[in-house]
Design an enzyme around this catalytic site. Structure first.
Site, short mmCIF file in Angstrom:
data_model
loop_
_atom_site.label_atom_id
_atom_site.label_comp_id
_atom_site.label_asym_id
_atom_site.label_seq_id
_atom_site.Cartn_x
_atom_site.Cartn_y
_atom_site.Cartn_z
N CYS A 142 -0.44 11.13 19.10
CA CYS A 142 -1.43 11.44 20.12
C CYS A 142 -1.42 10.34 21.17
CB CYS A 142 -2.82 11.52 19.51
SG CYS A 142 -2.95 12.81 18.30
N HIS B 285 0.80 -1.23 0.00
CA HIS B 285 0.00 0.00 0.00
C HIS B 285 0.83 1.28 0.00
CE1 HIS B 285 -0.07 1.53 4.28
NE2 HIS B 285 0.34 0.30 4.54
C1 LIG Z 1 4.01 2.22 6.53
C2 LIG Z 1 5.25 1.74 7.16
C3 LIG Z 1 5.28 0.57 7.92
C4 LIG Z 1 4.05 -0.24 8.19
O1 LIG Z 1 3.57 -0.88 7.04
P1 LIG Z 1 2.17 -1.63 7.06
O2 LIG Z 1 2.13 -2.37 5.78
O3 LIG Z 1 1.14 -0.55 7.14
O4 LIG Z 1 2.14 -2.53 8.24
C5 LIG Z 1 6.48 0.17 8.45
N1 LIG Z 1 7.60 0.88 8.27
C6 LIG Z 1 7.60 2.01 7.55
C7 LIG Z 1 8.88 2.75 7.36
C8 LIG Z 1 6.43 2.48 6.99
O5 LIG Z 1 6.45 3.62 6.29
#
Ligand SMILES: *Cc1c(COP(=O)(O)O)cnc(C)c1O
Length: 396
Positions: free
Chosen positions: A326, A204
């Protein structure tokens, strides 16, 4: 162009229509379980998964698709990598090295291990958010089993000197994990050239669907599974595969690989345009993160004399974020900015802009205009009024 405008690509990204199209058949028509070996429904699903695994592997330069373990996302991949390596390497040692500016998924996984008696060294960063390879070298002991350094920071976009760190970990025969959730699909990554043994990423953040990610595990690296069950994913991650998600992740990786160079140049130009427009009209705006070694779509700015929460509460038509966490007690400033030595008040005034594939020049020009208006408005407010705005927003 209709507001609201999305400039929060570090939080998540829209699914590319080409990715959605690739996924759709795998919901109702080709709905088979990729682990079903006895019929064509299962075979078709397994074929689609194999093709996607190859696409995902290719994005990061993995030698073999078998080195890709599908997970639910980067949080799970980070946990599997860190806890899995520590458990599997108990005979060798119990020391982990990481960095203060890591994502919570890494820091909290390390914290959990610490409660169980593992020793964790958290390295500092310089004012640009950069960790020093020499500090990594100095921290390694005979008991060290893993170094975990994120490839690109999710708040300030700073890129780690991974290749240098990889040379050190190879030389000292310590495993190197990188959380590349922000870097994958945005900068070229080659696990072989970088000397990375484990790499977390997630669909995502690269215009794929939510809830699907992967951990690259170099062949021969021992990892203890954190999820027991049917023995899927070479026994490293049990559970029926999310076939549409896997297919979408594969397609998203393929698009990134093909279009990364062009997209990066375009996004960087837009990011620089946004930065220039804001700083031409506003005084006392400070850039957070490395001036050059930084993700093309990242712009993290402190607007002195404002509370970021008040700016965002006033600017509802532009979606941005502040890294303030938060908690029930208070709004805490970003641990990343604090680790970089940004003063408390300035940290509270910082806003993260994240640009990406579907950001347009009109989006950026509109956002710049609104930021300038709103920051002027908020700066003119007495601080009590800023506080009231934050309270009214009732987010915390
Ligand atoms: C978004 C992100 C995550 C978490 O990823 P998910 O797929 O939402 O669990 C972990 N590390 C970094 C650096 C991120 O930007």
């Amino acid at each position: 162009m209709r507001p609201p405008i999305y400039l929060d690509y570090h939080a998540t990204t829209p699914v590319d229509p080409r990715v959605l199209e690739a996924m759709l058949p795998f919901f109702s028509e080709q709905f088979g379980n990729a682990a079903s070996r006895t019929h064509v429904f299962g075979w078709r699903a397994a074929e689609a998964v194999d093709a996607a695994r190859a696409q995902v592997a290719a994005l990061i330069g993995a030698r073999s698709p078998e080195e890709i373990v599908f997970t639910s996302g980067a949080t799970e991949s980070d946990n599997l990598a860190i806890k899995g390596v520590v458990q599997a390497c108990r005979d060798k040692g119990n020391h982990v090295i990481t960095v203060t500016t890591e994502h919570r998924a890494v820091l909290d996984a390390c914290k959990r291990l610490e409660q169980d008696g593992v020793s964790v060294t958290c390295l500092p960063v310089d004012p640009h958010g950069m960790v020093s390879p020499d500090a990594v070298r100095a921290a390694i002991t005979d008991r060290t089993v893993l170094v975990s350094v994120m490839a690109a920071n999710n708040e300030v976009g700073t890129l780690a000197p991974l290749a240098e760190i990889g040379r050190i970990t190879r030389e000292r025969r310590v495993l190197l994990h990188t959380d590349a959730a922000q870097a994958a699909g945005r900068i070229p990554l080659d696990v072989e050239a970088l000397g990375v043994d484990l790499l977390s990423f997630t669909a995502h953040k690269l215009c794929g669907p939510k809830g699907i990610g992967a951990l690259y595990v170099r062949r021969g690296v021992r990892v203890s599974p954190q999820m027991d069950g049917g023995g899927h994913e070479s026994g490293l991650r049990s559970g029926t595969l999310n076939v549409p998600g896997v297919v979408g992740f594969g397609k998203a990786c393929e698009i990134c690989r093909q279009e990364m160079a062009e997209e990066t140049a375009r996004v960087r130009r837009l990011r620089d345009r946004l930065h220039a427009a804001i700083t031409e009209s506003l005084e006392k705006v400070f850039l957070n993160g490395h001036p050059t070694e930084r993700l093309a779509g990242n712009l993290n700015l402190s607007f002195a004399g404002t509370a970021a929460e008040a700016v965002m509460a006033t600017m509802k038509d532009v979606a941005v974020s502040s890294a303030s966490a938060c908690t029930t007690a208070a709004v805490e400033p970003s641990h990343v900015l604090r680790a970089m030595g940004v003063k408390r008040l300035l940290a509270h005034s910082s806003i993260r802009f994240g640009l990406g594939r579907f950001t347009t020049e009109e989006n950026v020009d509109y956002a710049a205009r609104r930021v300038i208006e709103v920051v002027r408005e908020v700066r003119a407010m007495p601080s009590m009024e800023q506080l009231a705005l934050i309270a009214a927003r009732d987010r915390c």
